[in-house]
Design a protein around this motif. Structure first.
Motif, mmCIF file in Angstrom:
data_model
loop_
_atom_site.group_PDB
_atom_site.id
_atom_site.type_symbol
_atom_site.label_atom_id
_atom_site.label_comp_id
_atom_site.label_asym_id
_atom_site.label_seq_id
_atom_site.Cartn_x
_atom_site.Cartn_y
_atom_site.Cartn_z
ATOM 1 N N GLY A 18 -3.313 -7.845 4.892
ATOM 2 C CA GLY A 18 -4.481 -7.417 5.670
ATOM 3 C C GLY A 18 -5.788 -7.952 5.125
ATOM 4 N N PRO A 58 -16.358 -8.753 -0.527
ATOM 5 C CA PRO A 58 -17.134 -8.918 0.704
ATOM 6 C C PRO A 58 -18.607 -8.591 0.520
ATOM 7 C CG PRO A 58 -15.096 -7.749 1.159
ATOM 8 C CD PRO A 58 -15.190 -7.895 -0.328
ATOM 9 N N PRO A 61 -20.391 -6.118 7.586
ATOM 10 C CA PRO A 61 -19.537 -4.997 7.942
ATOM 11 C C PRO A 61 -18.196 -5.499 8.481
ATOM 12 C CG PRO A 61 -21.096 -5.492 9.705
ATOM 13 C CD PRO A 61 -21.204 -6.584 8.693
ATOM 14 N N GLN A 62 -17.154 -5.037 7.894
ATOM 15 C CA GLN A 62 -15.797 -5.315 8.365
ATOM 16 C C GLN A 62 -14.869 -4.405 7.588
ATOM 17 O OE1 GLN A 62 -15.207 -9.354 5.919
ATOM 18 N NE2 GLN A 62 -13.275 -8.621 6.671
ATOM 19 N N GLU A 100 -14.381 -13.265 16.928
ATOM 20 C CA GLU A 100 -15.164 -12.095 17.348
ATOM 21 C C GLU A 100 -16.651 -12.287 17.059
ATOM 22 O OE1 GLU A 100 -12.841 -12.170 15.048
ATOM 23 O OE2 GLU A 100 -13.396 -11.047 13.253
ATOM 24 N N TYR A 101 -16.988 -13.275 16.212
ATOM 25 C CA TYR A 101 -18.405 -13.545 15.948
ATOM 26 C C TYR A 101 -18.946 -14.704 16.793
ATOM 27 C CZ TYR A 101 -18.625 -10.013 12.387
ATOM 28 O OH TYR A 101 -18.618 -8.803 11.753
ATOM 29 N N SER A 110 0.820 -1.202 0.000
ATOM 30 C CA SER A 110 0.000 0.000 0.000
ATOM 31 C C SER A 110 0.862 1.263 0.000
ATOM 32 C CB SER A 110 -0.930 -0.007 1.205
ATOM 33 O OG SER A 110 -0.219 -0.289 2.378
ATOM 34 N N PHE A 150 -12.735 -12.555 -3.970
ATOM 35 C CA PHE A 150 -12.777 -11.548 -2.925
ATOM 36 C C PHE A 150 -13.734 -10.433 -3.297
ATOM 37 C CE2 PHE A 150 -11.221 -7.616 -1.029
ATOM 38 C CZ PHE A 150 -11.281 -7.976 0.287
ATOM 39 N N ALA A 159 -5.341 1.371 2.831
ATOM 40 C CA ALA A 159 -4.715 0.154 3.338
ATOM 41 C C ALA A 159 -3.706 0.483 4.431
ATOM 42 C CB ALA A 159 -4.035 -0.596 2.202
ATOM 43 N N LEU A 160 -2.965 1.585 4.236
ATOM 44 C CA LEU A 160 -2.002 1.992 5.262
ATOM 45 C C LEU A 160 -2.723 2.351 6.560
ATOM 46 C CD1 LEU A 160 0.678 4.349 3.677
ATOM 47 C CD2 LEU A 160 1.002 2.101 4.678
ATOM 48 N N THR A 182 -11.506 -4.589 5.281
ATOM 49 C CA THR A 182 -10.470 -5.356 4.591
ATOM 50 C C THR A 182 -9.928 -4.473 3.491
ATOM 51 O OG1 THR A 182 -12.242 -6.966 4.520
ATOM 52 C CG2 THR A 182 -10.078 -7.738 3.953
ATOM 53 N N GLU A 183 -8.658 -4.633 3.210
ATOM 54 C CA GLU A 183 -8.065 -3.857 2.121
ATOM 55 C C GLU A 183 -8.811 -4.116 0.822
ATOM 56 O OE1 GLU A 183 -3.843 -4.208 1.586
ATOM 57 O OE2 GLU A 183 -3.504 -4.159 3.746
ATOM 58 N N GLY A 184 -9.024 -3.070 0.074
ATOM 59 C CA GLY A 184 -9.626 -3.216 -1.248
ATOM 60 C C GLY A 184 -11.044 -3.753 -1.228
ATOM 61 N N MET A 185 -11.771 -3.506 -0.129
ATOM 62 C CA MET A 185 -13.087 -4.142 0.003
ATOM 63 C C MET A 185 -14.148 -3.555 -0.921
ATOM 64 S SD MET A 185 -14.434 -2.758 3.646
ATOM 65 C CE MET A 185 -15.753 -3.934 3.570
ATOM 66 N N THR A 225 -15.591 -11.887 6.624
ATOM 67 C CA THR A 225 -16.526 -12.140 7.707
ATOM 68 C C THR A 225 -17.934 -11.681 7.347
ATOM 69 O OG1 THR A 225 -15.903 -10.039 8.684
ATOM 70 C CG2 THR A 225 -14.827 -11.988 9.567
ATOM 71 N N VAL A 227 -7.949 -4.692 10.775
ATOM 72 C CA VAL A 227 -8.329 -5.949 10.141
ATOM 73 C C VAL A 227 -8.802 -6.921 11.212
ATOM 74 C CG1 VAL A 227 -7.481 -7.917 8.819
ATOM 75 C CG2 VAL A 227 -6.731 -5.618 8.241
ATOM 76 N N GLY A 228 -9.958 -7.535 10.977
ATOM 77 C CA GLY A 228 -10.449 -8.530 11.936
ATOM 78 C C GLY A 228 -11.150 -7.928 13.139
ATOM 79 N N VAL A 229 -11.407 -6.638 13.095
ATOM 80 C CA VAL A 229 -12.134 -6.001 14.193
ATOM 81 C C VAL A 229 -13.606 -5.932 13.811
ATOM 82 C CG1 VAL A 229 -12.392 -3.863 15.508
ATOM 83 C CG2 VAL A 229 -10.123 -4.623 14.803
ATOM 84 N N LYS A 230 -14.470 -6.070 14.817
ATOM 85 C CA LYS A 230 -15.901 -6.030 14.547
ATOM 86 C C LYS A 230 -16.437 -4.643 14.920
ATOM 87 C CE LYS A 230 -19.811 -8.508 16.301
ATOM 88 N NZ LYS A 230 -20.184 -9.620 17.155
ATOM 89 N N PRO A 231 -17.102 -3.988 13.992
ATOM 90 C CA PRO A 231 -17.547 -2.629 14.280
ATOM 91 C C PRO A 231 -18.833 -2.624 15.095
ATOM 92 C CG PRO A 231 -18.249 -3.240 12.092
ATOM 93 C CD PRO A 231 -17.496 -4.417 12.642
ATOM 94 N N GLN A 251 -4.461 -0.773 8.621
ATOM 95 C CA GLN A 251 -3.698 -1.958 9.026
ATOM 96 C C GLN A 251 -4.140 -2.556 10.356
ATOM 97 O OE1 GLN A 251 0.303 -0.516 8.694
ATOM 98 N NE2 GLN A 251 0.639 -1.512 6.727
ATOM 99 N N PRO A 308 -3.257 -8.909 -0.073
ATOM 100 C CA PRO A 308 -2.603 -8.112 0.953
ATOM 101 C C PRO A 308 -2.566 -8.871 2.276
ATOM 102 C CG PRO A 308 -4.857 -7.343 0.657
ATOM 103 C CD PRO A 308 -4.648 -8.462 -0.331
#
Lengths: 360, 358, 306
Positions: free
Chosen positions: B37, B194, C215-216, B242-243, A328, B192, C108-109, C218-221, B219, C115-119, C112, B35
């Motif tokens: 991420g 989502p 909802p999540q 987390e789910y 990125s 990919f 993306a920067l 991710t890069e490039g979502m 997710t 990622v993997g966090v639930k809103p 970082q 990525p």
């Protein structure tokens, strides 16, 4: 007060100097970015611009510039013709895919026959596939007045589905244990777009790109069609009064750009890439739009812009692995470079002057 | 072949340099298709890389390049790593197969590891993959017990053998515990996206599915299930804890760490050889995430029993009698599937509706 | 095959959700294009909005603040575009595409650590009786507030363009900037405001994806949206209500094709997957009889002194 004054003529000196100024500005701004990410700015920027050209392994990277740049230039040349005339082909990515599918399809149909005429047939099929795909928006525009931006763009997605379907079905390698993707054309001599001189990166696609640059230059500067294109872009009404046929121009511009994009796809699938796979297309068709405008829609400019884009891609990957930079950060760096190139272009066409505006 | 010579000599020179400086760290390269991420496939490979760093500390140096497109870009990045003195390179996408073998032929001293492929053209290439279908067997067991509507939704990416195998494995085991179970399969035709995965999950739930299995990495389906209420899901690629405890009741985790550490160690010790690894739960390459309390104790016990029998090898997820979709016999009673058929699986087992898009 | 499994009311309700990010982005771009500016950086602004909204919502626990931040972030990014095209006279197509590249990298920067966090979840508007009505309930009354905001925005843009003086000026600038300048309108200022509005809307659209639809983070979502929002403006012939039609049509076909797949309809999946794009083309061809065209000055730069 800072003011812009339009130059009567674009400045020759600045048009050459601005890219250098822009690169320097990018190095400074990018250096700050890399410093903010905790990297040594000099160490981060050197691999991007220096390594691929003059570094220890430049013998490998220099040919790769041709491999990476050729499809961009080939597609951008075609797009620039239409863009000059105000015809918007945004779907080169789809035409690139169709060219690859048609080209590879012909090659795979002959497998395992070895014959000299297979590759030329593939070239024709590739060009035809791209032309065909671009002819759909051209036909709809001339027949119904349908907007070509939307149709060409939607057809990219359709082409992607075709590509997936071909990789999973018809073109799937029968010896591939059920995995998706076609046979590798690199291992099929008659269909392989091999390097013309081993290790040089020169394959037929590079040759085609260079020919396209010359062709476009001659067409635009020495030929009636080129005059027609430029006039239509700058003064559409005048072009119509001059008796030019807009339908034929649309068919020509979209058809040519589609054909060149198709050829790019065909040379890629039979050479550097080697096979039809779900993820065969990597966005050359979209990046080429940037390349076309970065090169100011001028054939030589496009050649240089394509080279510069290729350089930042290759250098960016080197910087990633050398410095543990995320991709990125490289993207942001590329974005900055483009911004500066575009912004400093101002100096070519305008003079910056201080002081009060003169009374006209 | 000027270039090959040049490269070989460059590689040899570097090889010599490495030999001379025995204290030099072992350099391990990773090529990623997405990525780091992405929270799924590439993320888990990068966790494996971090585990290598944690294990060996100063004795290794790892490098990675992310978002590398398959095809010529991959070949260039792999070559770049080899030129810059990598001793071992992991290429982590199926589409890197031919590029990996091409580069390997030019750098005989460098070891290459290609994930999910089958080509090992030279003896410095290994392939490795995980038996995710074993995890699907555990999932299928839980899903079969838990569903009340008897409709299980399945979101597939592309119809490739890997995904088809997972569907079959989950179906066989769901059917075993619940003969009335029915699978509804939706192909997203993307790796990919989502938003599309969220739509697919919603559609399946609206059509009555109360268990969603996914072979896509986001997710999004978890969130859709949570919003819908009484639907359960399983984490894919990463734990997605987390789910939990509901909708996510368990998960299949790609755990590359043990393999990456073992292979790096082999290079350090000079014991590395070309191999074809296809490991499952037993070797720890496929992890089963904590089964949450939303699952009744006896179901949980049954699922864990299957997991244990898969792990110690006493049970194979594809054990006959199993017929193909068209009713023709595939495996006789007690017979287990051979790896060749499994690797290229392109048919549904009996009982699944619909066709695999070809 | 079991078509009875498809519930039309739920289908319409979910296509409305699927279409909402497109609505936000497209209505913003419509205003930008009405002013004569072509900003192809929609995806860049969307994804920056997506990450800014997500991060803010996670940090503050308030999705609403997230949307505010997303609009701000989208607008901030669009300032870059405004500077390039309105002051530095840079080519709009190239500037927009560069903006997308820049935005993708920047998001993306910034994202970082998310990622993997639930809103936090946004509460749906729950109207006790209305939401429980059969058929009408889920379609009209069961949604989150942002979805209604998107529709309200369409109505507002339509009304402003059609009836107000601002709309008149906007159109004048977009049709003929020289004439508008001669009449004393501040062409550059009006265009910058339009660009900022477009950026804010794109940011909202992005946040709708990262906070509600998926909802999540991710890069490039925003991968699936990419060019569709831009295409919608063309599809709509620069008319606000047709943006709504186009977004619902596109979202609708997408959801319907997934529904048909799940119901086991015997149409090859790859053709179903192509259908949203093909049907959009088909409808556009049918609509081609409508000759209303793009703002005349679209994509052309304006310099006062020429």
């Amino acid at each position: 007060m800072i003011r812009l004054e339009k130059r009567p003529q674009p400045s020759q000196a600045w048009s050459l100097a601005t890219p250098l100024v822009a690169v320097l500005a990018t190095m400074i701004a990018g250096g700050l970015l890399f410093a903010a990410l905790g990297k040594d700015p000099v160490e981060a920027i050197r691999p991007i611009f220096w390594e691929p050209l003059f570094g220890e392994f430049a013998f490998y990277y220099r040919p790769q510039l041709l491999v990476k740049g050729a499809p961009l230039v080939l597609i951008a040349i075609g797009l620039s013709l239409g863009f000059k005339a105000g015809i918007w082909n945004i779907g080169a990515e789809g035409q690139y895919i169709m060219g690859a599918l048609f080209g590879a399809g012909v090659g795979l149909a002959f497998y395992p026959l070895e014959a000299w005429y297979i590759f030329p047939l593939m070239v024709i099929a590739g060009g035809f596939g791209g032309w065909l795909w671009a002819s759909i928006p051209a036909y709809l525009k001339t027949r119904f007045g349908t907007n070509e931006i939307l149709v060409s763009l939607m057809l990219v997605y359709v082409a992607e589905q075709f590509l997936a379907s071909m990789s999973l079905g018809l073109m799937k390698n029968p010896e591939g244990f059920g995995f998706p993707g076609s046979r590798n054309l690199q291992q099929y001599d008659s269909a392989h777009n091999a390097e013309l001189i081993a290790g040089s990166g020169m394959h037929w696609g590079v040759v085609a790109a260079l020919i396209a640059v010359i062709f476009a230059y001659v067409l635009l500067n020495r030929h009636m069609v080129g005059y027609h294109i430029r006039l239509t872009g700058e003064a559409p009404r005048a072009a119509r009064f001059a008796g030019f046929n807009p339908t034929r121009l649309i068919l020509f511009c979209l058809g040519t750009s589609g054909m060149l994009a198709g050829l790019a796809g065909m040379f890629e699938v039979s050479g550097p890439s080697g096979q039809v796979s779900i993820d065969f297309n990597v966005g050359y068709g979209f990046t080429a739009i940037i390349v076309a405008f970065l090169g100011r829609l001028h054939p030589v400019g496009i050649l240089l812009a394509g080279g510069l884009m290729a350089l930042t891609y290759i250098g960016g990957d080197i910087a990633q692995s050398n410095l543990h930079l995320p991709s990125s950060a490289i993207q942001v760096f590329q974005g900055m470079l483009l911004f500066f190139l575009l912004a400093f272009d101002l100096l070519t066409n305008f003079r910056i002057s201080l002081g009060k505006p003169e009374v006209a | 072949m000027k270039l090959t010579n040049l490269m070989t000599s460059a590689a040899v020179a570097l090889g010599l340099a490495t030999a001379a400086l025995a204290e030099d760290p072992t350099k391990v390269g990773f090529v990623y298709v997405g990525p780091v991420g992405d929270g799924g496939w590439t993320y888990e490979h990068d966790q494996g890389r971090k585990a290598v760093v944690a294990e060996f500390g100063d004795k290794v140096e790892t490098v990675y390049v992310e978002n590398v497109a398959e095809g010529p870009d991959a070949e260039r990045v792999i070559t770049q790593m080899a030129l810059q003195g990598a001793d071992l390179i992991f290429t982590t996408s199926f589409g890197y197969m031919d590029p990996t073998n091409n580069v390997a032929a030019k750098f005989p001293k460098v070891k290459f590891e290609h994930a999910t492929g089958y080509k090992r053209n030279t003896d410095n290439v290994s392939t490795y993959s995980a038996r995710f279908y074993e995890g699907r067997a555990v999932q299928g067991t839980i899903a079969g017990h838990m569903t009340e509507s008897n409709i299980i939704g399945y979101i597939g990416s592309y119809p490739i053998p890997e995904v088809v195998r997972g569907i079959n494995s989950a179906y066989i085991h769901a059917k075993k515990v619940n003969p009335d179970v029915e699978f509804k399969i939706v192909w997203a035709f993307t790796w990919f996206d989502p938003a599309k995965e969220a739509d697919a999950a919603k559609v399946l739930i609206e059509q009555g599915a109360d268990v969603i299995l996914q072979h896509t990495d986001s997710t999004a389906p978890q969130a859709a299930a949570q919003a819908a209420g009484n639907v359960i899901t399983f984490g894919q690629a990463s734990d997605m804890a987390e789910y939990g405890p509901k909708p996510r009741v368990s998960s299949i985790i790609d755990d590359w760490a043990p393999y990456y550490i073992a292979r790096t160690k082999a290079v350090m010790d000079g014991t590395w050889t070309s191999t074809d690894t296809w490991d499952g739960i037993g070797a720890g390459m496929v992890g089963i995430g904590e089964i949450s309390d939303a699952v009744p104790a006896e179901v949980k016990a049954e699922a864990l029993a299957i997991k244990a029998s898969l792990a110690d090898g006493s049970y194979h997820a594809f054990t006959g009698p199993i017929n193909k979709q068209d009713g023709s016999a595939w495996l006789a009673a007690g017979e287990t599937a051979d790896d060749g058929t499994l690797a290229g699986m392109n048919f549904y087992v009996e009982g699944i509706d619909g066709d695999i898009p070809q | 095959m079991d078509l009875s499994a498809i519930n039309p009311a739920l289908l319409i309700a979910s296509l409305m959700v699927a279409a909402t990010p497109l609505l936000f982005a497209a209505i913003g771009e419509l205003v930008v294009e009405k002013s004569g500016v072509l900003n192809l950086g929609v995806e860049g602004m969307m994804i920056v909005g997506a990450v800014a909204g997500f991060a803010t919502a996670v940090e503050t626990g308030s999705p609403l603040l997230g949307f505010v931040a997303a609009a701000g972030a989208g607008a901030t990014l669009s300032v870059l575009f405004a500077i390039l095209t309105q002051y530095a006279q840079a080519n709009q197509v190239a500037s927009g595409l560069s903006l997308t590249l820049f935005g993708l990298g920047m998001s993306a920067l910034l994202g970082q650590s998310y990622v993997g966090v639930k809103p936090p979840q946004m509460q749906k508007i729950d109207l006790p009786v209305l939401s429980d009505l059969p058929v009408v309930g889920p379609i009209l009354f069961g949604h989150d507030p942002m979805l209604y905001l998107a529709i309200a925005l369409i109505a507002a843009v339509w009304a402003v363009i059609k009836f107000s003086r601002i709309g008149l000026v906007l159109r004048a600038v977009g049709e003929n900037h020289d004439a508008a300048h001669a009449l004393g309108y501040k062409v550059v200022r009006i265009r910058i405001l339009a660009i900022l509005f477009g950026g804010a809307c794109a940011g909202l659209g992005g946040a709708y994806i990262s906070l509600i639809r998926v909802p999540q983070w991710t890069e490039g979502m925003t991968a699936g949206i990419r060019w569709i929002a831009l295409a919608l403006v063309v599809f709509a012939s620069w008319k606000p209500w047709r943006v709504l039609l186009g977004a619902y049509l596109f979202g609708g076909v997408t959801v319907v094709q997934l529904n048909l797949q799940a119901a086991g309809v015997a149409i090859p999946v790859e053709y179903l997957a192509m259908s949203p794009y093909l049907i959009t083309i088909l409808v556009l061809v049918i609509l081609s009889a409508d000759k209303s065209s793009a703002p005349a000055a679209l994509g052309r730069n304006f310099h006062a002194a020429r």
